[in-house]
Design an enzyme around this catalytic site. Sequence first.
Site, mmCIF file in Angstrom:
data_model
loop_
_atom_site.group_PDB
_atom_site.id
_atom_site.type_symbol
_atom_site.label_atom_id
_atom_site.label_comp_id
_atom_site.label_asym_id
_atom_site.label_seq_id
_atom_site.Cartn_x
_atom_site.Cartn_y
_atom_site.Cartn_z
ATOM 1 N N HIS A 16 30.966 41.706 59.876
ATOM 2 C CA HIS A 16 32.043 43.120 59.436
ATOM 3 C C HIS A 16 33.289 42.547 59.693
ATOM 4 C CE1 HIS A 16 31.459 44.019 63.801
ATOM 5 N NE2 HIS A 16 32.943 43.834 63.776
ATOM 6 N N ASP A 55 24.408 40.978 61.506
ATOM 7 C CA ASP A 55 25.799 41.023 61.368
ATOM 8 C C ASP A 55 26.512 40.010 61.948
ATOM 9 O OD1 ASP A 55 28.390 42.293 61.299
ATOM 10 O OD2 ASP A 55 28.352 43.260 63.190
ATOM 11 N N SER A 94 35.693 41.182 68.184
ATOM 12 C CA SER A 94 34.543 41.187 67.318
ATOM 13 C C SER A 94 34.404 39.531 66.679
ATOM 14 C CB SER A 94 34.529 42.027 66.057
ATOM 15 O OG SER A 94 33.309 42.484 65.715
ATOM 16 N N LEU A 124 6.097 39.852 60.198
ATOM 17 C CA LEU A 124 4.387 39.995 60.282
ATOM 18 C C LEU A 124 3.693 41.079 59.525
ATOM 19 C CD1 LEU A 124 4.629 40.529 64.233
ATOM 20 C CD2 LEU A 124 3.243 38.591 62.972
#
Length: 511
Positions: A132, A162, A254, A309
């Site tokens: 982001h 992310d 971030s 899976l």
Amino acid sequence: MKTNWKGLVLVGLISSASTLAGFKLFSDNDGKDVIFKEAPAESITRFTSTGTPVGAPGDFVYAAEATTPTVVHIKSTMTRQASRGGGQQIPDIFRDFFGDEFEGGSRGPQSQEASGSGVIISADGYIVTNNHVVEGAQELEVTLHNKSKFRAKVIGTDPSTDIAVIKVEAKDLPAVVLGNSDAVKVGEWVVAVGNPFNLESTVTAGIVSAKGRGLGIIGQSRRGRGVTPASASSVDSPLESFIQTDAVVNPGNSGGALVNLKGELIGINTAIASPTGSFAGYAFAVPSSIVKKVSSDLIKFGNVQRGYLGIALDDLDSRKAEEYGVKVNDGVYVREFTENSAAKAGGVVKGDVIVKVDGVNVHSIPELQQSIGLHKPGDKVAITVNRDGKEKELDITLRNRTGGSDILKRDESAAIMNALGAQFGNLSDQEKQRLSRYKLDGGVKVVSIDGGKFARSQVEEGFIITKVNGKPVRSVKEFQAAITGKEESMVQFEGLYPDAPYDVYSFGFRL
């Protein structure tokens, strides 16, 4: 009272000069070796990830000095379009985290800047950050600790975790040492390094509050105040197993580093739990084990190679154990199987409770997803299930998301369409007839917007794209053809809204 994490969590655009320990080589797309420095393996049982006995104090000064040179400041420039109506409505994601304030103005393209952090992972310029932080950016400028500035290009992004990798053309850069996030203990001291509020090289400290935290924020459609770090349409099986910490993390952190007291990277700061957009007690980081897997795959393949899976799951507690009629209330319950399920082929049956992966206990869906997500298609894993009160170990060969075992090549066209974060549709005959009154042959309608570059450009649903790079587009097929092969290039879109056909708007960004 149960905390509503989804309501509280805002994706934080929150946004080593250490002894060389170990090496891990990965080949990039040019055939070059990418060198990751890794800490030596430590016992997870008796020691923290710093290699010191559990509970022993560490050195904050050393951790800060070792990490700070490896953390960079990232400035992204993007073009966004003002919304329809009297004043420009800046999305909350920018208002909360970048502090940009714009008043009034007519609808039209606006150039804006945002900032975040990143961590150098190799001496030749590879940097890991959050998806982001770079999503929708036309230009990326990276400022190193020594104030050197570079233009960066996006190597690859993975909205499902992310995580993104970018690169600058530089050599002999200080690279962080990758630590063992699996060895991190709850209660262990950690240090967060980043650039909150554009304050470069900021260091804060705290403890690990929890591990394996699943918050349901990746891929969450953003409406109103809710924030998602990526387009929901571009997220494939979100993988969340966050490290929770009370180290102060704020907007701009971030993509920054969460390290142990040896200065080893144990996570990438990604989100904060806050009703206001600023730090209110807890922050969340993607574990370094996931960062290592994702970043190396992005560099080598251009996309992430994840094993699956092929099962639908449910967490257990005593009440659900009674409901499902199982003998244990700790583990992950197998509800259903997907088509071409690897688990079903390997002997797992509906109603099994998965309790271990490769001999390591799993207590929740995030823990299981992390254990499996670190493998690629074709890998074999030992799955221990509790069936009718007895444990049974099964060898499972993981498959890719299509049910095969091959490495999936990157679909350039699909990758670009996903990055746009929108769904497109052909015009109806009635819509075409209406446009013909204004001497237009047709166009492509924006049916929905879930995030991505179109959301960043403030395009609204119902917008009709009539041209791409100056050439008319009359169908979704023509639109896809127009943007295919334009990755890393500037693309200009032109169009209008049906209720104002004389007002033509143009906006663009780098794909």
